[in-house]
Design a protein around this motif. Structure first.
Motif: not given
Lengths: 329, 285
Positions: A20-24, A29-32, A34-38, A152-156
């Motif tokens: 659920a993380f990317p939708w919170l 939770v922003d783009k940045y 999500i990137r850090i989490m990845t 895999l171009v999309q961040r999510w």
């Protein structure tokens, strides 16, 4: 009874949170993030790979950074310069890393204890120097471009891909640890001579563990390369070997969750300290990080997860004793 | 021929630096079982202290040498007390993590205060010429200084009661404490000696190169290589290994490639350990 029920429940809850993380968006939770989490999850895979050879087999390999770099570069070169398909390049990159791991493991696993740590560290420095100076291989300062496949171009999408890989690696580790191989490796960890005496081929098992660990760290490197879209020689630095080691030991070696907790927790912490924006903290954040390392290693020698487990067991036996004690009286 | 001799002198000088750092490390790593990876960073602190005392404080170089050695000896004891002693009896890898923590702290601290590389003036700024060899006087100072310190250390360990106690702890820690040796005190003493040796190396080397926050990282890796090649805890091994590595490196720079100069040390180590998994000299198992 209770434990049987709660453990999978906890895992499912964590998995659900991760999905659920990317939708919170409502908790910021922003783009940045999500990137850090990845990135943090890719490091967690690297930490899991070290956990196999260090935590379960007891051999302190300090070359994980080099193998991560080798995996990342193998993927980058195969996918970009050779133009291979993504699904061919990724496993091939891991296999190349595992093969080089085999070549390195053959001589270096003959040594034991601190000797092995130093030998692998030396190998890492050699790899770093080669990538630094051989610009044809590493692309020099410009580095190597890593193509991202269309899906895999999309961040999510990258987030879920790395999450999927992490779960897969965790499942594989779970089965290794529960299998006969896992028991064999742990017997080597606790007493290598005894394991040898009861007929275990310790060298072959250590080598197997090392090669599998290289395969996994090659995957971690490839994922990091994909997320960043580009690579340079610094990814092979031995500092990353140190960081991976720190993630494992602070999280808790020889536990499945420990390396993941350590990698994601510490990666977040460092990034948070960077973002706080106080001028002093940005410059001196590694000072605080270093202090945390020393304190944790002194006061929580079994890592965060190991320490929590220990506390849990202690609390449980204490609670039970009281209960049975009352009954007996 | 004179080119070869010049390189040989440079090799011996690089080796002198390695020996001074590796001697301290072999005492700590080999005797106390502590993977003291921050040793190189204490060396770096020694060089910065020299800058403070000599360039900012205006004190004579030789007096500064003694001040740096004394201060760093205290720093070594403090490190042993606060960081390593609470970790005694835990797996060796834990001391390694603590050392990395210490490295991060020291390097960040120095870089935060003074990010630029600094240089220290030479105390005797002349060039010596002898039998086809041309060298700066400072190189000779490094070589002679190292020999003096090595001899002093040998005399201390072989001829004094405290030195013998260090050797006793090295051979058998429990046995040593049974016969009444205070292992804690010996441990602190070992750190004091080792760190002041590193400080001496830093002070002697500083006029020949820039001082920077990361100057200790590669040095400590090489010192570990020397300690392992020489056999853990073997003083003779550290001396022979240090000089050999220095000469090997100088020759590699001159005749093969300077870009890969750091690779040779590590390649040689892997080669040696592949053939003899416990090092060249018989160290402690």
């Amino acid at each position: 009874m209770m434990k049987k029920f709660t453990k999978p429940g906890l895992y499912l809850l964590l998995l659900g949170l991760a999905v659920a993380f990317p939708w919170l968006k409502f908790i910021g939770v922003d783009k940045y993030q999500i990137r850090i989490m990845t990135l943090a999850m890719a490091w967690a895979i690297a930490a899991l790979s070290l956990n196999l050879i260090l935590g379960y087999t007891g051999q302190a390999s300090l070359a994980q950074g080099a193998f991560m770099g080798i995996g990342a570069y193998s993927f980058g070169i195969l996918a970009q310069r050779a133009g291979l398909n993504f699904w061919l390049a990724l496993p091939l990159a891991c296999l190349i890393t595992a093969f080089i791991g085999l070549l390195v493991g053959l001589p270096s696993l003959r040594t034991k204890g601190p000797y092995f740590a130093i030998v692998t560290l030396c190998f890492n420095v050699i790899v770093f120097k080669v990538f630094e100076n051989w610009t044809w291989l590493s692309g020099g300062i410009q580095g190597q471009v890593v193509p991202q496949p269309a899906f895999l171009v999309q961040r999510w999408a990258r987030y879920y891909f790395v999450l999927g890989c992490l779960v897969l690696v965790l499942v594989v580790m779970h089965f290794i640890v529960k299998s006969l191989l896992g028991v064999t490796l742990m017997s080597i960890r606790s007493n290598e001579n005894l394991a040898e005496a009861v007929g275990i081929n310790t060298f072959r098992n250590k080598l197997l563990s090392f090669v599998v660990s290289c395969f996994i760290v090659g995957l971690a490197g490839s994922l990091l390369a994909i997320e960043n879209g580009q690579l340079d020689f610094t990814i092979t630095s031995y500092l990353y070997s140190f960081y991976i080691l720190i993630y494992v030991l602070i999280g808790g070696a020889a536990t499945l969750a420990g390396p993941v907790v350590g990698a994601i927790g510490l990666y977040w912490l460092l990034d948070y300290m960077k973002k706080v924006g106080i001028k002093g903290v940005e410059e001196f954040r590694y000072l605080i990080f270093g202090l945390i390392l020393i304190l944790v290693v002194i006061y929580l020698p079994r890592g965060v997860v190991g320490g929590t487990k220990q506390f849990w067991e202690w609390a449980k036996t204490r609670f039970k004793k009281k209960k049975t004690g009352e009954v007996l009286e | 021929m004179s080119f070869f001799l010049n390189q040989l002198v440079i090799g011996v000088q690089i080796g002198s630096q390695y020996v001074m750092v590796a001697l301290g490390l072999t005492l700590i790593f080999g005797i106390l079982d502590i993977s003291h990876f921050a040793h190189g960073h204490l060396y770096m602190i020694g060089a910065y202290l020299l800058y403070i005392v000599m360039v900012l404080g205006g004190i004579n170089y030789w007096l500064a040498l003694i001040i740096c050695m004394a201060v760093l000896a205290v720093a070594g004891v403090v490190v042993e007390r606060t960081v390593y002693r609470p970790l005694r009896g835990t797996p060796q890898i834990n001391t390694f993590i603590a050392a990395i923590g210490l490295i991060l702290m020291l390097e960040t601290l120095v870089r935060g205060i003074q990010p630029k590389a600094l240089s220290v003036p030479k105390p005797i700024d002349t060039t010596l010429r002898f039998a086809g060899i041309t060298m700066e006087a400072q190189r000779l100072i490094v070589i002679v200084g190292a020999i003096v310190l090595i001899v002093l250390l040998q005399l201390f360990i072989k001829r004094t009661r405290l030195g013998t106690a260090i050797e006793a702890v090295a051979q058998d820690r429990e046995g040593a404490s049974l016969v009444g040796i205070n292992v804690n005190r010996i441990s602190a003493l070992t750190f004091a000696i080792a760190t002041s040796l590193a400080a001496a190396a830093a002070v002697l080397m500083a006029p020949l190169a820039f001082i920077s926050p990361e100057m200790g990282s590669m040095l400590i890796l090489k010192a570990f290589v020397i300690v392992v090649i020489g056999g853990l805890g073997s003083i003779k091994g550290a001396i022979v290994g240090g000089y050999l590595l220095g000469i090997l490196e100088a020759m590699a720079i001159a005749y093969i490639s300077s870009a890969y100069k750091d690779v040779f040390a590590f390649a040689v180590l892997i080669l040696i350990l592949a053939i003899r998994p416990t090092g060249l000299f018989r160290g402690r198992e």
